[in-house]
Design a protein around this motif. Structure first.
Motif, PDB file in Angstrom:
ATOM      1  N   HIS A 120       3.633   7.879  49.803  1.00 55.07           N
ATOM      2  CA  HIS A 120       3.399   7.109  51.015  1.00 55.07           C
ATOM      3  C   HIS A 120       2.204   7.711  51.748  1.00 55.07           C
ATOM      4  O   HIS A 120       2.050   8.932  51.777  1.00 55.07           O
ATOM      5  CB  HIS A 120       4.654   7.148  51.900  1.00 55.07           C
ATOM      6  CG  HIS A 120       4.687   6.103  52.956  1.00 55.07           C
ATOM      7  ND1 HIS A 120       3.993   6.221  54.134  1.00 55.07           N
ATOM      8  CD2 HIS A 120       5.315   4.907  53.027  1.00 55.07           C
ATOM      9  CE1 HIS A 120       4.192   5.146  54.873  1.00 55.07           C
ATOM     10  NE2 HIS A 120       5.002   4.334  54.222  1.00 55.07           N
ATOM     11  N   LYS A 133      19.280  -8.854  51.174  1.00 53.19           N
ATOM     12  CA  LYS A 133      17.954  -8.414  50.763  1.00 53.19           C
ATOM     13  C   LYS A 133      17.077  -8.307  52.000  1.00 53.19           C
ATOM     14  O   LYS A 133      17.172  -9.137  52.911  1.00 53.19           O
ATOM     15  CB  LYS A 133      17.364  -9.428  49.774  1.00 53.19           C
ATOM     16  CG  LYS A 133      16.198  -8.938  48.953  1.00 53.19           C
ATOM     17  CD  LYS A 133      15.836 -10.003  47.915  1.00 53.19           C
ATOM     18  CE  LYS A 133      14.758  -9.523  46.973  1.00 53.19           C
ATOM     19  NZ  LYS A 133      14.399 -10.574  45.973  1.00 53.19           N
ATOM     20  N   GLU A 142       9.314  -7.796  48.295  1.00 52.50           N
ATOM     21  CA  GLU A 142      10.317  -6.785  47.954  1.00 52.50           C
ATOM     22  C   GLU A 142       9.660  -5.443  47.660  1.00 52.50           C
ATOM     23  O   GLU A 142      10.136  -4.389  48.104  1.00 52.50           O
ATOM     24  CB  GLU A 142      11.122  -7.249  46.741  1.00 52.50           C
ATOM     25  CG  GLU A 142      12.238  -6.311  46.339  1.00 52.50           C
ATOM     26  CD  GLU A 142      13.068  -6.852  45.196  1.00 52.50           C
ATOM     27  OE1 GLU A 142      14.038  -6.183  44.815  1.00 52.50           O
ATOM     28  OE2 GLU A 142      12.750  -7.949  44.681  1.00 52.50           O
ATOM     29  N   ALA A 143       8.540  -5.469  46.927  1.00 51.09           N
ATOM     30  CA  ALA A 143       7.824  -4.236  46.604  1.00 51.09           C
ATOM     31  C   ALA A 143       7.296  -3.574  47.871  1.00 51.09           C
ATOM     32  O   ALA A 143       7.296  -2.333  47.999  1.00 51.09           O
ATOM     33  CB  ALA A 143       6.685  -4.538  45.636  1.00 51.09           C
ATOM     34  N   GLN A 174      10.092  -1.636  49.652  1.00 48.30           N
ATOM     35  CA  GLN A 174      10.381  -0.376  48.975  1.00 48.30           C
ATOM     36  C   GLN A 174       9.297   0.660  49.243  1.00 48.30           C
ATOM     37  O   GLN A 174       9.577   1.854  49.422  1.00 48.30           O
ATOM     38  CB  GLN A 174      10.548  -0.617  47.470  1.00 48.30           C
ATOM     39  CG  GLN A 174      11.752  -1.467  47.118  1.00 48.30           C
ATOM     40  CD  GLN A 174      13.045  -0.932  47.714  1.00 48.30           C
ATOM     41  OE1 GLN A 174      13.363   0.257  47.601  1.00 48.30           O
ATOM     42  NE2 GLN A 174      13.806  -1.814  48.358  1.00 48.30           N
ATOM     43  N   TRP A 175       8.063   0.211  49.266  1.00 46.21           N
ATOM     44  CA  TRP A 175       6.946   1.118  49.577  1.00 46.21           C
ATOM     45  C   TRP A 175       7.074   1.653  51.001  1.00 46.21           C
ATOM     46  O   TRP A 175       6.898   2.848  51.242  1.00 46.21           O
ATOM     47  CB  TRP A 175       5.626   0.358  49.394  1.00 46.21           C
ATOM     48  CG  TRP A 175       4.427   1.119  49.837  1.00 46.21           C
ATOM     49  CD1 TRP A 175       3.726   2.051  49.131  1.00 46.21           C
ATOM     50  CD2 TRP A 175       3.764   0.998  51.103  1.00 46.21           C
ATOM     51  NE1 TRP A 175       2.678   2.518  49.880  1.00 46.21           N
ATOM     52  CE2 TRP A 175       2.683   1.898  51.090  1.00 46.21           C
ATOM     53  CE3 TRP A 175       3.985   0.220  52.242  1.00 46.21           C
ATOM     54  CZ2 TRP A 175       1.813   2.033  52.181  1.00 46.21           C
ATOM     55  CZ3 TRP A 175       3.137   0.361  53.325  1.00 46.21           C
ATOM     56  CH2 TRP A 175       2.067   1.251  53.291  1.00 46.21           C
ATOM     57  N   LEU A 189       9.779   2.005  52.787  1.00 49.09           N
ATOM     58  CA  LEU A 189      10.913   2.926  52.874  1.00 49.09           C
ATOM     59  C   LEU A 189      10.595   4.292  52.297  1.00 49.09           C
ATOM     60  O   LEU A 189      11.324   5.264  52.543  1.00 49.09           O
ATOM     61  CB  LEU A 189      12.128   2.331  52.149  1.00 49.09           C
ATOM     62  CG  LEU A 189      12.722   1.041  52.735  1.00 49.09           C
ATOM     63  CD1 LEU A 189      13.852   0.527  51.857  1.00 49.09           C
ATOM     64  CD2 LEU A 189      13.206   1.264  54.167  1.00 49.09           C
ATOM     65  N   GLY A 190       9.515   4.380  51.529  1.00 49.47           N
ATOM     66  CA  GLY A 190       9.113   5.653  50.936  1.00 49.47           C
ATOM     67  C   GLY A 190       8.791   6.723  51.963  1.00 49.47           C
ATOM     68  O   GLY A 190       8.742   7.914  51.634  1.00 49.47           O
TER      69      GLY A 190
END
Length: 449
Positions: free
Chosen positions: A133, A176, A196-197, A200-201, A203-204
């Motif tokens: 990140h 979701k 979605e990707a 997730q990025w 949340l990194g």
């Protein structure tokens, strides 16, 4: 193209697989390194850049374009993400033609602006493709904030809070995350599961937890969140769907456009999605345009979008309107549905509209009507606030907030579609969430006024 396009009724599989892939491919293919440098060279790097003023998140646009020009896209992306952590999605879905690019000096001088959105996508995609990140959390503060809604506002708020060392717990009614970005925009604007990707990025960074299937007012109570957390941010969007209250609205295949778009966005096989041969979309905003275009892309033969006021009142941008007509969508203005008709008493077969007059004497229906054949109708007439406790002050169906996002209840902030001043733009929701997080942090650290 399969013969099923000529099949009447609402059926799946109107097109062949290759046509589906082509129709729902990336609306704007990304720039390569050479194209990005060429596009960046067109920027004047204005000192008092009007594009920055037009950006709801106030990204330093001249700075990130200069960084791209100098061959440093990673730092260009950091410049973007410092202001807008969802800059990757905003590069894809922002109506740049009515924001930063509309006021670009090149647009004024040459009617061809710098491709700000495309350059933003180029930079953010480069950095997001790398491991890790781009930002690092501050030391944990021990403070916990509840965020209701995992859409753009909630995600931006949680990320900024986590960046400052706080812990954020996001509650979302769905299974979701992503909100509008995941469920509410056209599939061709963000293909390949980008929404979605991106979550997730984001949340990194760490310090953010998401709890799914939690809906405010249905098991999730505001007073309990206030007791358990140091602050609460509400960014759950508008869950309710407005009704037309028109005769025959209960007929089969008359449905809400937002549900249709959500189903399409979550479909793994577009050939399984049923679509009519003659589709009517009621509304004049971005949701209406997205529903109309995607109906056409799924194989509908005739798609008509009808709005009750004139073109000057359409909330969909000129670019979106032109994209719709280019895809074969017919746009009819100054008309309102007065009846959904059915030949068999169960399924919609046509819609009768009355022409409207919107002048000095106000808005009213004329006596002149017309009927449009329809085997499927999508309603895109806006959404409403739902499940919000009555203790919160609301106006116009939205939570009342001040410039910092503070609601009428101490310790509760709100932003995005559900808050006053909010709209259905991702970029505005991000700005709301980010700014509320800054105010929450100031309150928690004693720096708030």
């Amino acid at each position: 193209m399969q013969n099923s396009q000529r099949t009447p009724g609402v059926v799946p599989g109107r097109l062949d697989d290759a046509t589906y892939r082509s129709n729902f491919d990336d609306l704007h293919p990304p720039l390569d390194a050479h194209e990005a440098r060429v596009a960046a060279d067109r920027c004047y790097f204005c000192h008092d850049a009007p594009c920055m003023d037009a950006c709801p998140t106030a990204i330093d646009i001249p700075m990130f374009i200069r960084q791209i020009q100098s061959g440093d896209p990673d730092n260009a992306a950091r410049t973007i993400f410092e202001q807008n952590i969802l800059g990757g999605m905003c590069a894809r879905v922002c109506p740049t033609e009515t924001l930063c690019e509309e006021v670009c000096v090149r647009q004024t001088a040459e009617a061809k602006p710098v491709e700000i959105g495309q350059l933003q996508r180029y930079a953010t995609d480069q950095l997001m493709a790398k491991e890790g990140h781009p930002f690092q959390r501050a030391e944990p503060t021990g403070r916990r904030i509840a965020v209701v809604g995992a859409g753009p506002a909630g995600l931006a708020c949680a990320h900024r809070l986590a960046l400052k060392g706080h812990s954020a717990v996001i509650y979302d009614a769905r299974k979701k995350a992503g909100g509008l970005n995941e469920f509410g925009i056209a599939a061709y604007k963000a293909p390949n599961n980008f929404a979605e990707a991106e979550v997730q990025w984001l949340l990194g960074l760490g310090g953010i937890e998401i709890r799914y299937g939690e809906k405010l007012g249905e098991g999730l109570l505001l007073e309990e969140l206030q007791d358990e957390y140091d602050a609460v941010f509400l960014g759950m969007g508008l869950a309710g769907v407005n009704a037309l209250r028109t005769e025959g609205e209960e007929h089969a295949h008359v449905r809400d456009a937002v549900e249709f778009i959500a189903d399409l966005r979550q479909a793994t096989d577009l050939s399984t999605l049923p679509v009519g041969r003659d589709v009517v979309v009621i509304g004049g905003g971005m949701t209406a345009v997205d529903a109309a275009i995607q109906s056409k892309l799924l194989g509908a033969e005739n798609v008509t979008m009808v709005y009750r006021r004139g073109r000057d009142r359409l909330s969909a941008s000129t670019f979106e309107q032109e994209l719709a007509t280019a895809k074969g969508v017919k746009i009819v203005l100054n008309a309102q549905p007065v009846a959904f008709n059915s030949e068999d008493g169960e399924t919609v077969s046509s819609v009768t509209f009355a022409y409207t007059e919107d002048g000095a004497t106000g808005f009213k229906l004329s006596e002149e009507t017309f009927t449009v054949k329809a085997d499927q109708v999508f309603k895109a007439i806006g959404q409403s606030l739902k499940g919000v406790p009555g203790v919160l002050e609301t106006t116009g169906g939205k939570i009342v907030v001040d410039a910092a996002g503070r609601s009428s209840i101490s310790g509760v902030w709100a932003g995005g579609d559900c808050a006053s001043g909010g709209d259905d733009l991702t970029v505005t929701a991000v700005a709301n969430g980010r700014d509320a997080a800054e105010d929450i942090h100031a309150m928690l650290t004693g720096a708030a006024g």
